[in-house]
Each structure stands twice: as structure tokens, then as C-alpha cells.
Design an enzyme around this catalytic site. Structure first.
Site, mmCIF file in Angstrom:
data_model
loop_
_atom_site.group_PDB
_atom_site.id
_atom_site.type_symbol
_atom_site.label_atom_id
_atom_site.label_comp_id
_atom_site.label_asym_id
_atom_site.label_seq_id
_atom_site.Cartn_x
_atom_site.Cartn_y
_atom_site.Cartn_z
ATOM 1 N N SER A 1 24.902 39.494 42.970
ATOM 2 C CA SER A 1 24.296 38.233 43.415
ATOM 3 C C SER A 1 25.283 37.093 43.594
ATOM 4 O O SER A 1 24.881 35.946 43.718
ATOM 5 C CB SER A 1 23.218 37.814 42.415
ATOM 6 O OG SER A 1 23.787 37.567 41.146
ATOM 7 N N PRO B 1 15.161 42.269 23.427
ATOM 8 C CA PRO B 1 14.716 42.179 22.025
ATOM 9 C C PRO B 1 14.254 40.774 21.660
ATOM 10 O O PRO B 1 14.820 39.777 22.110
ATOM 11 C CB PRO B 1 15.981 42.554 21.233
ATOM 12 C CG PRO B 1 16.838 43.305 22.190
ATOM 13 C CD PRO B 1 16.564 42.733 23.536
ATOM 14 N N LYS C 1 17.707 32.223 35.909
ATOM 15 C CA LYS C 1 18.784 31.487 36.577
ATOM 16 C C LYS C 1 18.389 30.035 36.825
ATOM 17 O O LYS C 1 19.208 29.115 36.660
ATOM 18 C CB LYS C 1 19.145 32.177 37.890
ATOM 19 C CG LYS C 1 19.820 33.531 37.709
ATOM 20 C CD LYS C 1 20.121 34.186 39.045
ATOM 21 C CE LYS C 1 20.844 35.519 38.848
ATOM 22 N NZ LYS C 1 21.148 36.180 40.121
#
Length: 796
Positions: A699, A378, A742
Site C-alpha cells: 500500500s 489479541p 490507518k
């Protein structure tokens, strides 16, 4: 003149009140009843307005002495009335006001006063006396039985209430019975209101029954008998209403007839206009036939019937849908590029893909092909991008929100035979657009759901598929509609939630979260200008420094888009306007200190890298709905029996990653200089801080492995390193998602070097250049590469 009820024997009055007054012509209303009355005199209408605005819809209703007097003097009003509550109010075309009045209290009026063309009553409300002694109750029962036995009056309902010992209800019921009786004189009603005991009211009821239909009762020599009933009117109304009731009845009847005639005339006029449009405008022949057929049915039906309304609504809809009207498109790629750059910062790849799509459309003159679907969190600009495309093409923009749609009829409409039926959202939006070739935004298409009422995704398939939408079928209009000229764009938050059949027809364009640098540019170049314009401020009056933007972005927002950022900027602008209008300041330069002063203490604190390199502590990289963040992982060992403990509210995938990491370290302990026996003599505890926040994902494998080796070998890991990547039992490093986010979080947190899977090298180009300038990114394919960099090269 009648000044009635100056004193009432044996009555205790409640507190004095002042209320606005409406005056009736010979109509006197009894308590515990309700009536709809029409008022046309200015003073009465003013009183109704005052009652609604200032007196909680309470008003006093009194009658005038002579029904023929147009504007009676205050001396010509009865000093006895009822207090009523307004519940329904309607203003007619001739200016008269029709209100429903619920009467609940009696009032003795001490004085009438006139203020601002409104009559007010000053007086005291009084209540009826209920029986308390057995003797009083016995007399009431005897009176009821006498009415039943001697005068053939059915008192079963009254006796039932009496037996329930509910004398309030009995009192109200007597009022209601007398109110419904025909030809009860005004004098009788006044005497009834003056009466305060149930027994007296029953005596009056007996008199009315005995003397019907000529009953008139004189009022203690205080009331003149001025409610004579005209014999001619009595004959016409067959002894059912007096002169005042007849006048009210006829006025009401005339008004209703007039309204009906006006409605019919307006309907006929509207239908004639529709017929003329059908002759002059190029409606499709099949549509003309359906509309004319409905018009003929309307003309042959009884006016006011339910079927007429159904057919009339159908004709209105069919005439208002754009069957041939089209807007002229703008085919200018340079103009389109200018519009996209004007309204959106960054999004280079997204803009390139949009321009490519528009170029193909311009070349082929066709809208066939995949449906553009913007996917992202959003606030990143999905809807505003669609608006910009509409502006660039010169198309009308319409938006349909699909979030929470579960019923297929929301898309295809309801058949017109159903009560309250109407077309589906697609046809409704086209009516709003007024052209058949708008740009259609299908917002939150991933939020649709199916249930026992049908599958809206299947209906959307007919809307979006170019092979099917040439003859889109809406249940209400019962006529195929060509949607092939409509340009559809969809938005979604999550790809995995898009129905597979729709996903197959979509061209997905991902909009990732903005970097802090991008947010600052957006705030400076777009949001601040927008807020200053909306609040009519100048840059000389209110100016933000870069440090202020940075403070708001880092410590007051945590979002992928910029909505919260815009709200905080608007908050500062509003607070400044308050001080400006109060004369406290004339201009303001917003600094970090001003931000804290206006917005309060920090809402968020970004995770920072460790201050020192430590054993068993390694920094991982995480991807969240708000963008990226760093994720410190801690490992501690202590004497035990080889058990593994995991804390930090970890998800199943992350728990499996920890187990795989430990198994890999055990299997390769010799490479890492760890004794095999050590695993049997210790327990291992893995913790991910902020235990209240759920964490999951595939991850963290190499981060967990590195933290385990560090704790078991007592070798610290540099605080400047971060890493991301899953690990297999063979030590392979698997690719991850969200590298851009990241990397941004790593640079923001002060890391200098991150390790990523080698299969993610292709994604490095998505990392902003300003991040690449301060962050070294090293790809690794096996864990041996990680070990070499972290423990060998770094310790040399």
C-alpha cells in the site's frame, strides 16, 4: 538404662547439631541403607513435621530400650543413632505416617531435650575411618579372602570394590550386606555403628556368618544384651526375623490388607450405584449395554489388575458424560442485546450480526448453519463476546484451546486399550459442562497444525459439520455422540491460517483494533469499575481523569485490544493500595503526572507528522498488528549513474513497489516536469525511518511515487497530507486494507487530509465519526489525481 557411646576411641567428632528425633521400637538402622517405617506416636509425627518444615527433611532415628514401652522416658533411649533424610511421606487413614528414610550419618547423642511435644537430639556426627596405609589395606584384603575361603561367603562384589580402591563404597556395602542378613540383633547393630574401621566391621561380619542364626555380640561391657529372640516367634518365622521385625511386618501387612479391602468395598459400592443409575436414568440403550458389559468384566477380574483399572476408568467416563441432560435456553433478543451492551463497548456491526444469528436460531429452533468465527488481534474481546453470548442464551460455557494441537487424538481421544488413554478434548469439555447443549468456544482454531500423528483439522470437520456431528465418534468412548445441540463458536487471529475445509463452514466476523476513543470508553466504563471491584476500592478513594487514560493509552500501550491497558490500570491501583495501607494517602485522583510517577517513563512514542513541509518527504499510512501508524518516506538524490538504493529493512513487496514507482515516474517524466537526462546523472536513495523495524506491504505505491517526484522536481509536499494505495505501471491506484486503523492513526498524528483509493470509499463508513470530523478523506483512482491535489492545487 543404656547411655551408649559416651566416648569412642580414636574418633574425631564433627560440629554439634540439634535435630528432631523419631523413636523406633527395637529397630536400629544402619548407615548407607534406606527403609520405610511407620510412625503413629504423637511425638514422632510432630518430629516428622518439624523435620520437613524447619530442618530440610533431616531427622535423627534412635531406638528405645524396651520395645514394649509405649511412651519411653528420655533416659530409656539409646545415645547412639543415625541421621536420615526424609524422601517419601504418606498419611494413612488411621493417622499413622509412613516415611521412607535414607540413612547417611552416625551420631553420638550428648543430650535429649523435649520442646513443644517434640524430642530433639543434641550431639555430634562422626564418620568411619578409611584405610590409608598399605598395611591396613592388606589386612582388609586378607579378611575378605578369609570370608571367601574359610566361611564360604561370596565376597566377589566386595573384592571388586576393594580392587577399585573405593573404600567409601566398600564401607557402605558392608553396612548393606549386614542390614539384609536375618536375625541380626539390636546389640550387634549398635556395635557395628560404634565401629569406625572397615576391618572391625569385617570381623563382625565374620562373627555373624560363623554364629548364624544365633549371633549376638556384646558391646564392650557398655551394652546390655536385651535383644533376646523369642523361640516361638523364631519358629513361626523360620529363623528369618526377630520379634520387632515380625511386629513391623504384621502391622504393615494388616494395613495393606485393610487398604485393599477398603478399595474393593468402595469399588463394589460405586458399581452398585452405577447400576442403580442405569436403571433409574434415561441412558441410551447402547450406552447402558456398554457400561453393564464393562461392570461385569470388572466383577470377574482379579482385584488390583491393570485391566480392572482400565475398565473402571471407562465406566467412570461413560457415567459422567451428559447423554441426555440439557439446560433450558433463553429466547429473548432484548435480553441478549442488553447483555452484549453491558459487557462490550462499540462493536456495532459485530453485535448486529450476533443478534441476527440468534434471531434465526430462535425462529428455526435449529443450530444448523455456518459456525460463527471471531477473527481479530489479541485482546479485542473475542473470548468475552462468546461468554456474553452464552450468558444471553442461558447456556453453559466451555472453552477448548486448540493452539498447538497437532495430534488427531487430542480431538478424537485414544482407544481405551492404550495406557493412560482418555477421551478427546471435545468429550472432556462436555463432561465439564455437564449438559449436552453448552456453548462451545474453540479458541485459536487457526493455530492447529498437522504432522505424522494425523490432521486435527479433519477431526474438527466432523465436530463442526452439522451433517456429520450427529454421530461424532470418539475413539475412547466407542459410542456415537450427538453434537448437534452444541452451539460452536470459534476464534482466530489470522484468517489465512484457518484450514480451508473449516473456513468453508464458518461465518467470519472481523473484530478490528479499538480506536483510542473506544479504549478510553472501555477503560472508564468497564476496566476501571472491574479493577475497583476486585480490589475493594471506591470511586471516592481512586479516580482516573480523562487525561490519565489518554496518557496511558498513548504512551504505555501499543496494542489492538485493551489487555495491556487493564494491566497498567491495575498497577496504579495496587501502588495506591500500598500507600493507602501505609497511611500515606487516603484518596487519589490520577492525572498525567501521577501516571508518570506510578508507571515510570514513557514506553512508546507515537510517530507524529513532520513539523515542516519538506522536499522528498511524504507521509504514508501503515497497518500493523497493534492498529495503524503513519510511515514517513524519505527520498534523496545525488550525483551518480542512475542507481537506486533502498534502506529501512524493507520487504520484497515494498521493494517492488519502489521499483514500480520509479519506473512510472521515468515513463511520465514530462507530465511531472522532470528532465529525462536527469535520471542518468543521479543516484536515488529511498529510506523508511526506524531501520530496525521490518516493513512490508502493497500500500505504499503512491507515497513512494509522490516522494520521488518531490525529490526530483524539488517541490515540497505539505506536512498535513498522508496517503495510502498501491500503484500500477499505468498509474492506477489499487485498493488497500485497514482503512479504519490507518485513518485513526492519521488523525492521532495530526494529519488533516489523506488520500485513499477510490475503491475503498465503501470502507469510509467503518471510520469512526470522530475521526471523520477532523480528517478530510479524498478518494483517488489514478495517480494523476494525486499529482493534481499534492503538487498543483496545493501550490496554487
Amino acid at each position: 538404662m543404656l547411655q551408649y557411646l559416651k566416648k569412642i576411641k580414636g574418633v574425631s567428632f564433627m560440629k554439634t547439631i540439634k535435630l528432631p528425633v523419631v523413636v523406633t521400637r527395637g529397630i536400629f538402622i544402619l548407615p548407607s541403607t534406606s527403609k520405610t517405617i511407620e510412625f503413629g506416636r504423637v511425638k514422632s509425627k510432630n518430629a516428622l513435621d518439624a523435620s520437613a518444615d524447619l530442618y530440610n527433611n533431616q531427622i535423627v532415628v534412635v531406638s528405645q530400650e524396651s520395645p514394649l514401652e509405649e511412651e519411653p522416658n528420655l533416659e530409656h533411649l539409646f545415645y547412639l543413632g543415625t541421621v536420615a533424610d526424609l524422601s517419601v511421606k504418606k498419611v494413612w487413614k488411621d493417622g499413622t505416617i509412613s516415611v521412607e528414610l535414607n540413612y547417611n550419618q552416625k551420631i553420638k547423642i550428648d543430650e535429649f531435650v523435649e520442646e513443644d511435644n517434640i524430642i530433639y537430639a543434641i550431639g555430634s556426627v562422626f564418620e568411619d575411618k578409611l584405610p590409608k596405609t598399605d598395611a591396613q589395606k592388606t589386612k582388609i584384603k586378607e579378611a575378605l579372602e578369609e570370608l571367601q575361603e574359610k566361611h564360604s561367603f561370596n565376597t566377589s562384589e566386595l573384592l571388586l570394590v576393594f580392587n577399585e580402591n573405593d573404600f567409601n563404597k566398600l564401607n557402605s556395602l558392608i553396612y548393606q550386606i549386614i542390614d539384609k542378613m536375618p536375625l541380626v540383633s539390636l546389640n550387634t547393630k549398635l556395635l557395628l555403628i560404634q565401629s569406625t574401621s572397615i576391618l572391625e566391621k569385617l570381623e563382625l561380619l565374620k562373627e555373624l556368618i560363623i554364629n548364624r542364626p544365633k549371633s549376638t555380640i556384646k558391646l564392650n561391657n557398655n551394652l546390655n544384651n536385651n535383644s533376646t529372640v523369642d523361640s516361638e516367634i523364631n519358629k513361626k518365622l523360620k529363623d528369618k526375623m526377630d520379634k520387632q521385625q515380625k511386629e513391623y511386618y504384621l502391622r504393615e501387612k494388616m494395613r495393606i490388607i485393610k487398604e485393599e479391602l477398603d478399595d474393593e468395598n468402595s469399588d463394589a459400592s460405586q458399581l452398585d450405584k452405577y447400576k442403580k443409575r442405569l436403571e433409574e436414568e434415561p441412558f441410551p440403550e447402547s450406552v447402558k449395554e456398554k457400561i453393564l458389559s464393562s461392570i461385569k468384566r470388572i466383577e470377574t477380574m482379579q482385584p488390583g489388575s491393570a485391566e480392572v483399572n482400565v475398565e473402571r476408568n471407562y465406566v467412570d467416563w461413560m457415567m459422567s458424560i451428559p447423554w441426555w441432560e440439557q439446560s433450558e435456553d433463553i429466547d429473548d433478543l432484548k435480553y441478549a442485546q442488553e447483555i452484549l451492551e453491558k459487557h462490550h463497548f462499540g462493536l456495532k456491526k459485530v453485535k448486529e450480526r450476533i443478534i441476527e444469528y440468534l434471531a434465526v436460531k430462535q425462529k428455526t429452533k435449529s443450530l444448523k448453519g455456518p459456525i460463527i468465527t471471531f477473527v481479530g488481534p489479541p485482546g479485542v474481546g473475542k473470548t468475552s463476546l462468546a461468554r456474553s453470548i452464552a450468558e444471553a442464551l442461558g447456556k453453559k460455557f466451555v472453552k477448548v484451546s486448540l493452539g498447538g494441537v497437532k495430534d488427531e487424538s487430542e480431538i478424537r481421544g485414544h482407544r481405551k486399550t492404550y495406557v493412560g488413554s482418555m477421551p478427546g478434548r471435545i468429550i472432556q469439555a462436555l463432561k465439564r459442562a455437564k449438559v449436552k447443549n453448552p456453548l462451545f468456544l474453540l479458541d485459536e482454531i487457526d493455530k492447529m497444525a498437522s504432522d505424522n500423528r494425523g490432521d486435527p483439522a479433519s477431526a474438527m470437520l466432523e465436530v463442526l459439520d452439522p451433517e456429520q456431528n450427529k454421530e461424532f465418534s470418539d475413539h475412547y468412548i466407542e459410542e456415537p455422540y450427538d453434537l448437534s445441540t452444541v452451539m460452536f463458536i470459534a476464534t482466530a487471529n489470522y484468517i489465512e491460517n484457518i484450514p480451508e475445509a473449516l473456513y468453508d463452514r464458518m461465518e467470519i466476523i472481523n473484530l478490528s483494533s479499538y480506536t483510542e476513543i473506544e479504549k478510553m470508553h472501555i477503560a472508564k466504563d468497564y476496566l476501571t469499575k472491574k479493577i475497583l471491584e476486585e480490589d475493594q476500592l471506591t470511586e471516592d478513594e481512586l479516580r482516573f481523569t480523562d487525561e490519565a487514560y489518554d496518557e496511558i493509552i498513548k504512551y504505555y500501550t501499543r496494542e489492538a485490544g485493551v489487555r495491556q491497558l487493564e494491566r497498567h490500570l491495575a498497577t496504579i491501583a495496587r501502588k495506591f493500595i500500598v500507600k493507602l495501607l501505609n497511611g500515606e494517602i487516603t484518596n487519589l485522583v490520577v492525572t498525567r503526572e501521577v501516571v508518570v510517577q506510578y508507571l515510570g517513563k514513557h514506553i512508546f512514542e507515537h510517530t507524529s507528522k513532520e513539523e515542516e513541509s519538506q522536499v522528498g518527504v511524504v507521509t504514508g499510512l501503515a497497518y500493523t498488528q497493534f492498529g495503524g501508524d503513519i510511515l514517513p518516506i524519505e527520498v534523496s538524490t545525488y550525483n551518480g549513474k542512475g542507481n537506486l538504493t533502498l534502506t529501512g529493512k524493507l520487504g520484497e513487496v515494498m521493494k517492488e513497489s519502489a521499483t514500480i514507482a520509479l519506473t512510472y515516474v521515468k515513463a511520465n517524466h514530462e507530465k511531472f516536469g522532470i528532465s529525462k537526462d536527469k535520471f542518468d546523472d543521479i543516484d536515488i536513495h529511498i529510506h523508511v525511518p526506524e531501520g530496525a523495524v521490518p516493513k512490508d506491504g502493497p500500500s505504499a505505491g503512491i507515497t513512494l511515487t509522490t516522494a520521488l517526484i518531490s525529490a526530483l522536481s524539488k517541490q515540497p509536499v505539505s506536512k498535513d497530507f498522508g496517503m495510502t494505495g498501491e500503484i500500477t505501471l499505468r498509474g492506477n491506484v489499487l485498493p488497500i486494507g485497514g482503512l479504519r486503523e490507518k485513518s485513526i492513526s492519521a488523525a492521532r498524528s495530526g494529519l488533516k487530509h489523506i488520500l485513499i483509493p477510490s475503491k475503498n470509499v465503501k470502507d469510509i463508513e467503518d471510520v469512526p465519526q470522530e475521526v471523520q470530523d477532523v480528517l478530510k478523506i479524498t478518494p483517488v483512482s489514478k495517480y494523476e489525481d494525486v499529482y493534481e491535489i499534492i503538487f498543483k492545487n496545493n501550490n496554487q
